[in-house]
Scaffold this active site. Structure first.
Site, PDB file in Angstrom:
ATOM      1  N   ASP A  34       5.346  -1.215 -25.385  1.00 16.10           N
ATOM      2  CA  ASP A  34       5.825  -1.096 -24.013  1.00 16.10           C
ATOM      3  C   ASP A  34       5.204   0.156 -23.396  1.00 16.10           C
ATOM      4  O   ASP A  34       4.819   1.076 -24.106  1.00 16.10           O
ATOM      5  CB  ASP A  34       7.361  -1.005 -23.970  1.00 16.10           C
ATOM      6  N   ASP A  60       0.104   0.316 -22.789  1.00 14.81           N
ATOM      7  CA  ASP A  60       0.005  -0.374 -21.503  1.00 14.81           C
ATOM      8  C   ASP A  60      -0.874  -1.592 -21.761  1.00 14.81           C
ATOM      9  O   ASP A  60      -2.043  -1.445 -22.139  1.00 14.81           O
ATOM     10  CB  ASP A  60      -0.636   0.565 -20.468  1.00 14.81           C
ATOM     11  N   ASN A  87       4.845 -11.002 -23.712  1.00 18.17           N
ATOM     12  CA  ASN A  87       6.020 -11.081 -22.839  1.00 18.17           C
ATOM     13  C   ASN A  87       5.953 -10.159 -21.623  1.00 18.17           C
ATOM     14  O   ASN A  87       6.577 -10.446 -20.600  1.00 18.17           O
ATOM     15  CB  ASN A  87       7.271 -10.751 -23.675  1.00 18.17           C
ATOM     16  N   TYR A 151       2.409 -13.944  -8.594  1.00 22.71           N
ATOM     17  CA  TYR A 151       3.191 -14.185  -9.822  1.00 22.71           C
ATOM     18  C   TYR A 151       2.996 -15.618 -10.307  1.00 22.71           C
ATOM     19  O   TYR A 151       2.742 -15.873 -11.494  1.00 22.71           O
ATOM     20  CB  TYR A 151       4.665 -13.908  -9.517  1.00 22.71           C
ATOM     21  N   LYS A 155       1.375 -16.920 -13.840  1.00 22.87           N
ATOM     22  CA  LYS A 155       2.133 -17.687 -14.828  1.00 22.87           C
ATOM     23  C   LYS A 155       1.526 -19.073 -15.050  1.00 22.87           C
ATOM     24  O   LYS A 155       1.662 -19.654 -16.125  1.00 22.87           O
ATOM     25  CB  LYS A 155       3.602 -17.782 -14.390  1.00 22.87           C
TER      26      LYS A 155
HETATM   27  N1  LIG Z   1      13.984 -12.380 -15.808  1.00 25.29           N
HETATM   28  C1  LIG Z   1      13.652 -13.567 -15.396  1.00 25.29           C
HETATM   29  O1  LIG Z   1      14.424 -14.233 -14.688  1.00 25.29           O
HETATM   30  C2  LIG Z   1      12.344 -14.184 -15.770  1.00 25.29           C
HETATM   31  C3  LIG Z   1      12.107 -15.510 -15.426  1.00 25.29           C
HETATM   32  C4  LIG Z   1      10.905 -16.104 -15.793  1.00 25.29           C
HETATM   33  C5  LIG Z   1       9.965 -15.388 -16.502  1.00 25.29           C
HETATM   34  N2  LIG Z   1      10.218 -14.096 -16.823  1.00 25.29           N
HETATM   35  C6  LIG Z   1       9.176 -13.388 -17.564  1.00 25.29           C
HETATM   36  O2  LIG Z   1       9.711 -12.862 -18.751  1.00 25.29           O
HETATM   37  C7  LIG Z   1       9.033 -11.656 -19.110  1.00 25.29           C
HETATM   38  C8  LIG Z   1      10.035 -10.530 -19.285  1.00 25.29           C
HETATM   39  O3  LIG Z   1      10.758 -10.374 -18.075  1.00 25.29           O
HETATM   40  P1  LIG Z   1      12.057  -9.470 -17.983  1.00 25.29           P
HETATM   41  O4  LIG Z   1      12.929 -10.091 -16.967  1.00 25.29           O
HETATM   42  O5  LIG Z   1      12.603  -9.159 -19.321  1.00 25.29           O
HETATM   43  O6  LIG Z   1      11.396  -8.150 -17.325  1.00 25.29           O
HETATM   44  P2  LIG Z   1      11.854  -6.609 -17.403  1.00 25.29           P
HETATM   45  O7  LIG Z   1      11.297  -5.966 -16.186  1.00 25.29           O
HETATM   46  O8  LIG Z   1      13.309  -6.515 -17.672  1.00 25.29           O
HETATM   47  O9  LIG Z   1      11.078  -6.102 -18.697  1.00 25.29           O
HETATM   48  C9  LIG Z   1       9.681  -6.097 -18.729  1.00 25.29           C
HETATM   49  C10 LIG Z   1       9.213  -5.098 -19.760  1.00 25.29           C
HETATM   50  O10 LIG Z   1       7.785  -5.106 -19.714  1.00 25.29           O
HETATM   51  C11 LIG Z   1       7.331  -3.761 -19.694  1.00 25.29           C
HETATM   52  N3  LIG Z   1       6.039  -3.677 -19.032  1.00 25.29           N
HETATM   53  C12 LIG Z   1       5.746  -3.917 -17.740  1.00 25.29           C
HETATM   54  N4  LIG Z   1       4.458  -3.674 -17.490  1.00 25.29           N
HETATM   55  C13 LIG Z   1       3.907  -3.303 -18.673  1.00 25.29           C
HETATM   56  C14 LIG Z   1       2.604  -2.921 -19.068  1.00 25.29           C
HETATM   57  N5  LIG Z   1       1.594  -2.848 -18.198  1.00 25.29           N
HETATM   58  N6  LIG Z   1       2.403  -2.615 -20.366  1.00 25.29           N
HETATM   59  C15 LIG Z   1       3.407  -2.642 -21.259  1.00 25.29           C
HETATM   60  N7  LIG Z   1       4.667  -2.990 -20.945  1.00 25.29           N
HETATM   61  C16 LIG Z   1       4.910  -3.321 -19.660  1.00 25.29           C
HETATM   62  C17 LIG Z   1       8.411  -2.988 -18.944  1.00 25.29           C
HETATM   63  O11 LIG Z   1       8.367  -1.605 -19.209  1.00 25.29           O
HETATM   64  C18 LIG Z   1       9.669  -3.672 -19.466  1.00 25.29           C
HETATM   65  O12 LIG Z   1      10.136  -3.066 -20.646  1.00 25.29           O
HETATM   66  C19 LIG Z   1       8.041 -11.394 -17.975  1.00 25.29           C
HETATM   67  O13 LIG Z   1       6.777 -11.902 -18.332  1.00 25.29           O
HETATM   68  C20 LIG Z   1       8.607 -12.197 -16.816  1.00 25.29           C
HETATM   69  O14 LIG Z   1       7.630 -12.572 -15.896  1.00 25.29           O
HETATM   70  C21 LIG Z   1      11.380 -13.472 -16.476  1.00 25.29           C
END
Ligand SMILES: NC(=O)c1ccc[n+]([C@@H]2O[C@H](COP(=O)([O-])OP(=O)(O)OC[C@H]3O[C@@H](n4cnc5c(N)ncnc54)[C@H](O)[C@@H]3O)[C@@H](O)[C@H]2O)c1
Length: 248
Positions: A34, A60, A87, A151, A155
């Site tokens: 992360d 990153d 993820n 986005y 995806k």
């Molecule tokens: N929450 C939802 O409703 C939802 C729905 C569909 C898809 N998703 C997908 O699920 C995944 C996780 O989403 P979430 O809701 O847990 O998001 P979140 O924002 O809660 O967590 C994302 C994590 O990714 C890390 N991150 C972001 N950019 C980064 C980078 N450049 N390098 C390393 N780490 C990085 C952040 O620090 C964070 O810990 C994402 O790909 C998101 O698109 C989420």
């Protein structure tokens, strides 16, 4: 079941943390990547784990050199990674009229290019070991979502990348699949107002917002050693929301 070496990107919180907890509970050696160093630092306590089975690495996922360094460190520490869960993801929602080139680039870089870079880093080791499980986190929004041209494209790209890699790697013991969450209760969702959250909830056929465990369970299925005959697939975990076409 053998314990394997797994990486979860964006694993410090939200869905990634849920996936990390699940893989850790299954007994795997786990590297969490992360960019959020502060939260990452708290995870040994959260997972109640020592360094023998847990590596917390500030990475990153848009940075090729950092990805290589972290992959090499895992290989030196344990062995080459067998499981990769791509993820990490972000949103920069705006209608196209207001969306900047920077909004487009950053979302495509973090959500899609990172998958390419992380796959490039681990696939040689998986090919050597004739085993691998790659799970890419897409989104129901790949079908289209208002204000999400960047986005949604990222995806959708994740789905195409998954299908193509699955074909390329099928003879090497490596499966590549994708999971498309619907609306999941994570910090990402806290960007929405209470009214927006209520609207979103109403748009889910099952009538509830998803939990990180819903997603983690499906990733666990796809990452399972025994599960060698499912590849190139996209599994929706969205309470049936993919069946209709909500405009929000
Ligand atoms: N929450 C939802 O409703 C939802 C729905 C569909 C898809 N998703 C997908 O699920 C995944 C996780 O989403 P979430 O809701 O847990 O998001 P979140 O924002 O809660 O967590 C994302 C994590 O990714 C890390 N991150 C972001 N950019 C980064 C980078 N450049 N390098 C390393 N780490 C990085 C952040 O620090 C964070 O810990 C994402 O790909 C998101 O698109 C989420």
């Amino acid at each position: 079941m053998l314990d394997r070496v797994a990486i979860v990107t964006g694993g410090a919180r939200g869905i990634g943390l849920g996936i990390a907890k699940m893989l850790f509970a299954k007994g795997h050696h786990l590297a969490i990547w992360d960019r959020d160093e502060e939260v990452l630092g708290t995870l040994s306590k959260t997972l109640n784990a020592g360094a023998d089975r847990l590596l917390l690495q500030v990475v990153d996922v848009t940075n090729k050199a950092a990805i290589k360094e972290a992959t090499d460190a895992i290989t030196d520490h344990w062995s080459a990674p067998d499981i990769l869960v791509n993820n990490a993801g972000i949103t920069r929602d705006k209608r196209i009229i207001n969306m900047t080139e920077e909004d487009w680039d950053i979302v495509l870089d973090v959500n899609l290019k990172s998958m390419f870079l992380c796959c490039k880093a681990v696939i040689p080791g998986m090919v050597n070991g004739n085993f691998g499980r790659i799970v890419n986190i897409s989104s129901r929004a790949w079908l289209g979502g208002f204000g999400q041209v960047n986005y949604s494209a990222s995806k959708g790209g994740a789905v195409s990348l998954t299908r193509t890699l699955a074909i390329e790697l099928a003879r090497e013991g490596i499966t590549v699949n994708a999971v498309a969450p619907g609306i999941v209760d994570t910090p990402l969702l806290q960007n929405y107002s209470t009214e927006q959250r209520e609207l979103l909830k109403k748009s889910v056929p099952t009538g509830r917002i998803g939990r990180v465990e819903d997603i983690a369970r499906t990733v666990g299925f796809l990452a399972d050693e025994e599960n060698s005959y499912v590849t190139g697939q996209l599994i929706y975990v969205c309470g049936g929301r993919s069946l209709s076409n909500p405009s929000i």
